[in-house]
Design an enzyme around this catalytic site. Structure first.
Site, PDB file in Angstrom:
ATOM      1  N   LYS A  66       4.086  -1.077  28.991  1.00  0.00           N
ATOM      2  CA  LYS A  66       3.750  -2.244  28.031  1.00  0.00           C
ATOM      3  C   LYS A  66       2.307  -2.149  27.736  1.00  0.00           C
ATOM      4  CE  LYS A  66       7.434  -4.831  30.305  1.00  0.00           C
ATOM      5  NZ  LYS A  66       7.768  -6.186  31.133  1.00  0.00           N
ATOM      6  N   TYR A 238       2.408 -10.610  36.211  1.00  0.00           N
ATOM      7  CA  TYR A 238       3.341 -11.616  36.028  1.00  0.00           C
ATOM      8  C   TYR A 238       2.735 -12.977  36.993  1.00  0.00           C
ATOM      9  CZ  TYR A 238       5.637  -7.464  35.011  1.00  0.00           C
ATOM     10  OH  TYR A 238       6.163  -6.413  34.336  1.00  0.00           O
TER      11      TYR A 238
HETATM   12  N1  GLN Z   1      12.589  -1.872  32.708  1.00  0.00           N
HETATM   13  C1  GLN Z   1      12.268  -2.908  33.661  1.00  0.00           C
HETATM   14  C2  GLN Z   1      13.008  -4.264  33.213  1.00  0.00           C
HETATM   15  O1  GLN Z   1      13.033  -4.478  31.956  1.00  0.00           O
HETATM   16  C3  GLN Z   1      10.794  -3.397  33.508  1.00  0.00           C
HETATM   17  C4  GLN Z   1      10.398  -4.532  34.425  1.00  0.00           C
HETATM   18  C5  GLN Z   1       9.117  -4.401  34.980  1.00  0.00           C
HETATM   19  O2  GLN Z   1       8.626  -3.116  35.270  1.00  0.00           O
HETATM   20  N2  GLN Z   1       8.395  -5.314  35.693  1.00  0.00           N
HETATM   21  O3  GLN Z   1      13.601  -5.260  33.913  1.00  0.00           O
END
Ligand code: GLN
Length: 303
Positions: A66, A238
């Protein structure tokens, strides 16, 4: 300070740790990764690359992707992107749906899943999905100066098969007009970007574009780099972002593959990986290793 010695000590300490968290169980391919692995790699501003542990073993970069898609989307759309996604920490889990409903389909930030889906959707405008993935791979390979970076199709298929929650987020945002392409195409592209695999050494090198200083490739305007780093500090972990800032004091982006990319601005790009996650979905040993590295180097941005 001997950086190699610090890394070796951290790796030895992690190898002796019993409680390693739990591998991400909701993506079947990730559930079979060996939880005993640990690696750390540091690319320094003076051009060194140091590492310890399983630093050449590829891991699923997941949400670390991301940070790279955000850089690409800002390059294409500039500040227009901020009409579709916010810049505030969410205080919720990475895949939360409730906040999105209250806030009319505008995700809090580009690093929660909803926000990352919007970013990927913006990259898809007027292009097919394979072009977007090719652009991402080009960017990563150039940043890492390594062509041996690929998408693990099994991991992508595994997430495609179980990604109901991400599809729900995309469909919900489409209902609010904030997903512009077919939500299934946007999700497909997102699942594949998450399924890129890199080793810690490759990731530390790839992260240099956010480090500033002379040794990394210049791929971003400094002002844009500062913005991405600010979001990594406030939203990169997060609902545990505050805790990571508190203990480590450096911008970082984690993924459920167990990797974390951390930037010490002007000093180093750091990749750490261990597949076991804590309750917030961040690497348990990776977080601990970063706390030790920050304490031993004094690299906190608040130092
Ligand atoms: N591909 C994962 C999802 O969409 C990515 C989430 C993550 O790495 N926090 O759940």
């Amino acid at each position: 300070m001997d950086l190699q010695e610090i890394l070796d000590r951290i790796a030895a300490d992690m190898a002796a740790t019993q409680d390693r968290g739990r591998v991400a169980g909701y993506i079947p391919e990730l559930a079979c990764v060996d939880p005993t692995q640990f690696a750390i790699a540091v690319a320094t501003a003076d051009g060194q690359l140091l590492s310890a542990g399983d630093a050449d073993v590829p891991f699923s970069i997941q949400s670390i992707s991301k940070a790279f898609t955000l850089a690409l989307a800002l390059g294409r759309l500039g500040d227009q992107l901020w009409h579709r996604v916010g810049r505030e920490p969410s205080g919720n889990a990475f895949n939360s749906i409730t906040q999105l409903e209250r806030e009319a389909g505008i995700p809090r930030n580009p690093f929660i899943n909803a926000g990352a889906l919007v970013v990927t959707d913006s990259l898809l405008e007027a292009r097919v999905r394979s072009e977007v993935l090719a652009e991402l791979l080009r960017f990563l390979r150039h940043a890492a100066d390594d062509d041996d970076i690929h998408i693990n199709k099994r991991v992508a298929a595994s997430e495609e098969a179980t990604g109901h929650r991400n599809r729900a987020l995309a469909e919900f945002m489409a209902a609010h007009g904030n997903i512009h392409n077919d939500p299934a195409q946007t999700c497909w592209t997102y699942f594949h970007q998450c399924a890129v695999e890199m080793s810690c050494r490759q990731m530390a090198l790839a992260g240099r574009f956010l480090m500033g200083g002379a040794s990394g490739p210049t791929m971003l305007a400094p002002a844009r780099m500062q913005r991405i780093l600010a979001l990594m500090l406030t939203c990169g972990h997060y609902d545990a972002s505050g805790d990571f800032a508190f203990h480590v004091g450096l911008p970082g982006k984690s993924g459920v593959g167990g990797g974390i990319l951390v930037i010490a601005p002007g000093r180093a790009s750091i990749a750490v990986w261990s597949p076991g996650l804590n309750a917030n979905g961040n690497s348990q040993l990776g977080t601990r290793a970063m706390m030790q590295l920050a304490a031993k180097t004094g690299w906190s941005v608040f130092q």
